[in-house]
Scaffold this active site. Sequence first.
Site, PDB file in Angstrom:
ATOM      1  N   ASP A  97       2.864   5.402  -6.705  1.00  0.00           N
ATOM      2  CA  ASP A  97       4.097   5.210  -5.927  1.00  0.00           C
ATOM      3  C   ASP A  97       5.330   5.035  -6.798  1.00  0.00           C
ATOM      4  O   ASP A  97       6.451   5.060  -6.283  1.00  0.00           O
ATOM      5  CB  ASP A  97       3.942   3.977  -5.022  1.00  0.00           C
ATOM      6  CG  ASP A  97       2.951   4.238  -3.914  1.00  0.00           C
ATOM      7  OD1 ASP A  97       1.955   3.514  -3.797  1.00  0.00           O
ATOM      8  OD2 ASP A  97       3.162   5.222  -3.182  1.00  0.00           O
ATOM      9  N   HIS A 105       0.859  -1.196   0.000  1.00  0.00           N
ATOM     10  CA  HIS A 105       0.000   0.000   0.000  1.00  0.00           C
ATOM     11  C   HIS A 105       0.893   1.244   0.000  1.00  0.00           C
ATOM     12  O   HIS A 105       1.625   1.451  -0.962  1.00  0.00           O
ATOM     13  CB  HIS A 105      -0.940  -0.084   1.200  1.00  0.00           C
ATOM     14  CG  HIS A 105      -2.059   0.913   1.236  1.00  0.00           C
ATOM     15  ND1 HIS A 105      -2.388   1.753   0.223  1.00  0.00           N
ATOM     16  CD2 HIS A 105      -2.956   1.180   2.227  1.00  0.00           C
ATOM     17  CE1 HIS A 105      -3.424   2.502   0.552  1.00  0.00           C
ATOM     18  NE2 HIS A 105      -3.792   2.194   1.766  1.00  0.00           N
ATOM     19  N   HIS A 147      -2.485  -2.134  -9.699  1.00  0.00           N
ATOM     20  CA  HIS A 147      -3.438  -1.466  -8.809  1.00  0.00           C
ATOM     21  C   HIS A 147      -4.732  -2.269  -8.796  1.00  0.00           C
ATOM     22  O   HIS A 147      -5.142  -2.834  -9.806  1.00  0.00           O
ATOM     23  CB  HIS A 147      -3.734  -0.043  -9.311  1.00  0.00           C
ATOM     24  CG  HIS A 147      -4.314   0.837  -8.264  1.00  0.00           C
ATOM     25  ND1 HIS A 147      -5.663   0.837  -7.967  1.00  0.00           N
ATOM     26  CD2 HIS A 147      -3.741   1.706  -7.406  1.00  0.00           C
ATOM     27  CE1 HIS A 147      -5.880   1.708  -6.993  1.00  0.00           C
ATOM     28  NE2 HIS A 147      -4.734   2.243  -6.630  1.00  0.00           N
TER      29      HIS A 147
HETATM   30  C1  SDX Z   1      -1.406   2.238  -3.387  1.00  0.00           C
HETATM   31  O1  SDX Z   1      -6.125   0.990  -3.298  1.00  0.00           O
HETATM   32  C2  SDX Z   1      -5.615   2.148  -3.482  1.00  0.00           C
HETATM   33  O2  SDX Z   1      -6.271   3.031  -3.951  1.00  0.00           O
HETATM   34  C3  SDX Z   1      -4.179   2.295  -3.056  1.00  0.00           C
HETATM   35  C4  SDX Z   1      -3.502   3.588  -3.468  1.00  0.00           C
HETATM   36  C5  SDX Z   1      -4.084   4.767  -2.735  1.00  0.00           C
HETATM   37  O3  SDX Z   1      -3.958   5.894  -3.227  1.00  0.00           O
HETATM   38  O4  SDX Z   1      -4.586   4.559  -1.595  1.00  0.00           O
HETATM   39  O5  SDX Z   1      -3.635   3.790  -4.871  1.00  0.00           O
HETATM   40  C6  SDX Z   1      -2.030   3.580  -3.121  1.00  0.00           C
HETATM   41  O6  SDX Z   1      -1.402   1.417  -2.507  1.00  0.00           O
HETATM   42  C7  SDX Z   1      -0.902   1.919  -4.775  1.00  0.00           C
HETATM   43  C8  SDX Z   1      -0.371   0.460  -4.904  1.00  0.00           C
HETATM   44  C9  SDX Z   1       1.062   0.421  -4.335  1.00  0.00           C
HETATM   45  N1  SDX Z   1       1.522  -0.981  -4.249  1.00  0.00           N
HETATM   46  C10 SDX Z   1       2.472  -1.473  -5.062  1.00  0.00           C
HETATM   47  O7  SDX Z   1       2.959  -0.842  -6.003  1.00  0.00           O
HETATM   48  C11 SDX Z   1       2.913  -2.886  -4.722  1.00  0.00           C
HETATM   49  C12 SDX Z   1       3.023  -3.700  -6.018  1.00  0.00           C
HETATM   50  N2  SDX Z   1       1.654  -3.865  -6.554  1.00  0.00           N
HETATM   51  C13 SDX Z   1       0.933  -4.957  -6.061  1.00  0.00           C
HETATM   52  O8  SDX Z   1       1.361  -5.853  -5.149  1.00  0.00           O
HETATM   53  C14 SDX Z   1      -0.493  -5.114  -6.575  1.00  0.00           C
HETATM   54  O9  SDX Z   1      -0.548  -4.685  -7.881  1.00  0.00           O
HETATM   55  C15 SDX Z   1      -1.547  -4.432  -5.742  1.00  0.00           C
HETATM   56  C16 SDX Z   1      -1.452  -4.858  -4.332  1.00  0.00           C
HETATM   57  C17 SDX Z   1      -1.407  -2.949  -5.843  1.00  0.00           C
HETATM   58  C18 SDX Z   1      -2.902  -4.841  -6.305  1.00  0.00           C
HETATM   59  O10 SDX Z   1      -3.006  -6.188  -6.123  1.00  0.00           O
HETATM   60  P1  SDX Z   1      -4.348  -7.008  -6.536  1.00  0.00           P
HETATM   61  O11 SDX Z   1      -5.374  -6.113  -7.112  1.00  0.00           O
HETATM   62  O12 SDX Z   1      -4.742  -7.838  -5.372  1.00  0.00           O
HETATM   63  O13 SDX Z   1      -3.818  -7.841  -7.732  1.00  0.00           O
HETATM   64  P2  SDX Z   1      -3.249  -9.296  -7.572  1.00  0.00           P
HETATM   65  O14 SDX Z   1      -2.265  -9.332  -6.438  1.00  0.00           O
HETATM   66  O15 SDX Z   1      -4.413 -10.223  -7.531  1.00  0.00           O
HETATM   67  O16 SDX Z   1      -2.428  -9.494  -8.951  1.00  0.00           O
HETATM   68  C19 SDX Z   1      -3.092  -9.854 -10.145  1.00  0.00           C
HETATM   69  C20 SDX Z   1      -2.007 -10.478 -10.995  1.00  0.00           C
HETATM   70  C21 SDX Z   1      -1.219 -11.568 -10.266  1.00  0.00           C
HETATM   71  O17 SDX Z   1      -0.698 -12.437 -11.258  1.00  0.00           O
HETATM   72  P3  SDX Z   1      -1.468 -13.885 -11.482  1.00  0.00           P
HETATM   73  O18 SDX Z   1      -1.609 -14.495 -10.082  1.00  0.00           O
HETATM   74  O19 SDX Z   1      -2.797 -13.485 -12.085  1.00  0.00           O
HETATM   75  O20 SDX Z   1      -0.566 -14.642 -12.391  1.00  0.00           O
HETATM   76  O21 SDX Z   1      -1.027  -9.474 -11.343  1.00  0.00           O
HETATM   77  C22 SDX Z   1       0.220  -9.822 -10.747  1.00  0.00           C
HETATM   78  C23 SDX Z   1      -0.046 -10.831  -9.651  1.00  0.00           C
HETATM   79  O22 SDX Z   1       1.071 -11.684  -9.476  1.00  0.00           O
HETATM   80  N3  SDX Z   1       0.773  -8.573 -10.201  1.00  0.00           N
HETATM   81  C24 SDX Z   1       2.039  -8.205 -10.338  1.00  0.00           C
HETATM   82  C25 SDX Z   1       2.103  -6.954  -9.703  1.00  0.00           C
HETATM   83  N4  SDX Z   1       0.905  -6.618  -9.194  1.00  0.00           N
HETATM   84  C26 SDX Z   1       0.077  -7.643  -9.503  1.00  0.00           C
HETATM   85  N5  SDX Z   1       3.100  -8.811 -10.919  1.00  0.00           N
HETATM   86  C27 SDX Z   1       4.259  -8.112 -10.863  1.00  0.00           C
HETATM   87  N6  SDX Z   1       4.427  -6.890 -10.283  1.00  0.00           N
HETATM   88  C28 SDX Z   1       3.347  -6.297  -9.694  1.00  0.00           C
HETATM   89  N7  SDX Z   1       3.501  -5.106  -9.119  1.00  0.00           N
END
Ligand code: SDX
Length: 437
Positions: free
Chosen positions: A363, A268, A307
């Site tokens: 981020d 997050h 996201h």
């Molecule tokens: C913020 O919610 C908000 O609004 C948050 C925010 C705010 O202003 O409050 O916008 C701020 O928190 C932004 C996000 C910051 N976090 C990161 O950058 C961390 C890296 N990103 C993630 O871990 C992920 O993308 C999330 C947590 C942000 C979202 O995760 P989801 O929606 O639960 O998606 P998921 O984990 O189910 O992933 C879906 C697929 C998966 O692959 P498969 O299992 O389908 O094969 O996408 C892949 C994941 O492995 N994936 C990524 C990835 N994010 C998702 N693969 C590589 N790198 C990534 N960053």
Amino acid sequence: MAKDTLTITDNRTGKTYELPIEHDTIRAADLRQIKVNSDDFGMMTYDPGYMNTAACKSAITYIDGDRGILEYRGYPIDQLAEKASFLETAYLILHGELPDRGQLDEWTYQITHHTMLNENAKKFMDGFRYDAHPMGMFVSTVAALSTFYPESKSVFDANVRRKQIFRLIAKVPTVAAFAYRHITGMPFAYPDNDLSYTANFLNMLFKRTELKYQANPILERAMDILFILHADHEQNCSTSSMRMVGSAQTDPYCSLAAAAAALYGPLHGGANEAVLKMLNEIGSKANIPALIKRAKAGEVRLMGFGHRVYKNYDPRARIVKKTAEEVFEVTGRNELIDIAIELERIALEDDYFIKRKLYPNVDFYSGIIYQAMGFPVEMFPVLFAIPRTAGWLAQWQEMLVDKDQKIGRPRQIYLGPTTRDFVPMEQRSLVVAKAER
Ligand code: SDX
């Protein structure tokens, strides 16, 4: 003629149910009538991570993830970032309308005159280790502020809420700056009421022995824009924590500490700190393909990418990227941005990321600016929490006055052991041995 209802047939019983549809949703409680036996609890929904569950109705922030749209009270984020100040935006988020001149002056006066912390607060901030993570200091100090304002427990008194909103928006920069001064071994720099909200924050962070701190106007404006971009984002993890804890009628300081604790997580608000660590580990553009390969193998995540809602480019990331170039005019170019731009270019051409609609989020570039401005990575989530305080408070207040809302208490699907009798100590090893067979 089409009706706003959903007809469900339970094939276990052949019974049909017609549920009303409102705002393209059905009320989960309407599913409880669906039973096999009359004494069943009734049907629920199962939604880990709340991927498809609306927990509230809100009029604060609108996001269209597919089209990459973000609006605060209907105003597009790019217009606010270009034309508004952070305090003006915070007023909009909390009150629903942009302030007129008199309202903005009064709002600015109130917040400017609540920036001081009780001197006791310095004593427990001094108690942290010299290398304490500033976000841990922020979370605990904000919670501790509740002990100075016991009247804040009167959460249904609008005047009491208004005073705590002034105090929290005003004091979070002071708490953040004091935490920064603690870990850098510097004496606390007190607020200067002659300065703007962001110039005063820079003053409390970076003032040295000069009598009057002079903020660089480009950095002051860049910080204001970053604060606007981070002010609210509807029902994210930290805001949902603010609503959940606040639904128990906990005071706003402890509720906000819970929200900040959620924001601290690397998935997050801690992501911007993780992005800088990732870019530093990459070290050079030549190492990007190896990281992409590891991300596609599921070994690592590209921090700052992806996201839950945006399945298009995060509109905030685009504005942060533009602001970075303006900051570099003052601070000098942070070479990490060249690695970030190349990482983005390669990832957005790769089917793994395209198929999963993984784009840079807010981020991805923000940490590069913060580092160029001289912040250590540990301060990055704190810089996120300061502006998000306005959004958390607006969402908290909206929850409190919403007649639909009550204390949050989700259900569960129980899959544990069925009823069994207590086992005396002398018989337990026998029971364990049997279970391990
Ligand atoms: C913020 O919610 C908000 O609004 C948050 C925010 C705010 O202003 O409050 O916008 C701020 O928190 C932004 C996000 C910051 N976090 C990161 O950058 C961390 C890296 N990103 C993630 O871990 C992920 O993308 C999330 C947590 C942000 C979202 O995760 P989801 O929606 O639960 O998606 P998921 O984990 O189910 O992933 C879906 C697929 C998966 O692959 P498969 O299992 O389908 O094969 O996408 C892949 C994941 O492995 N994936 C990524 C990835 N994010 C998702 N693969 C590589 N790198 C990534 N960053």
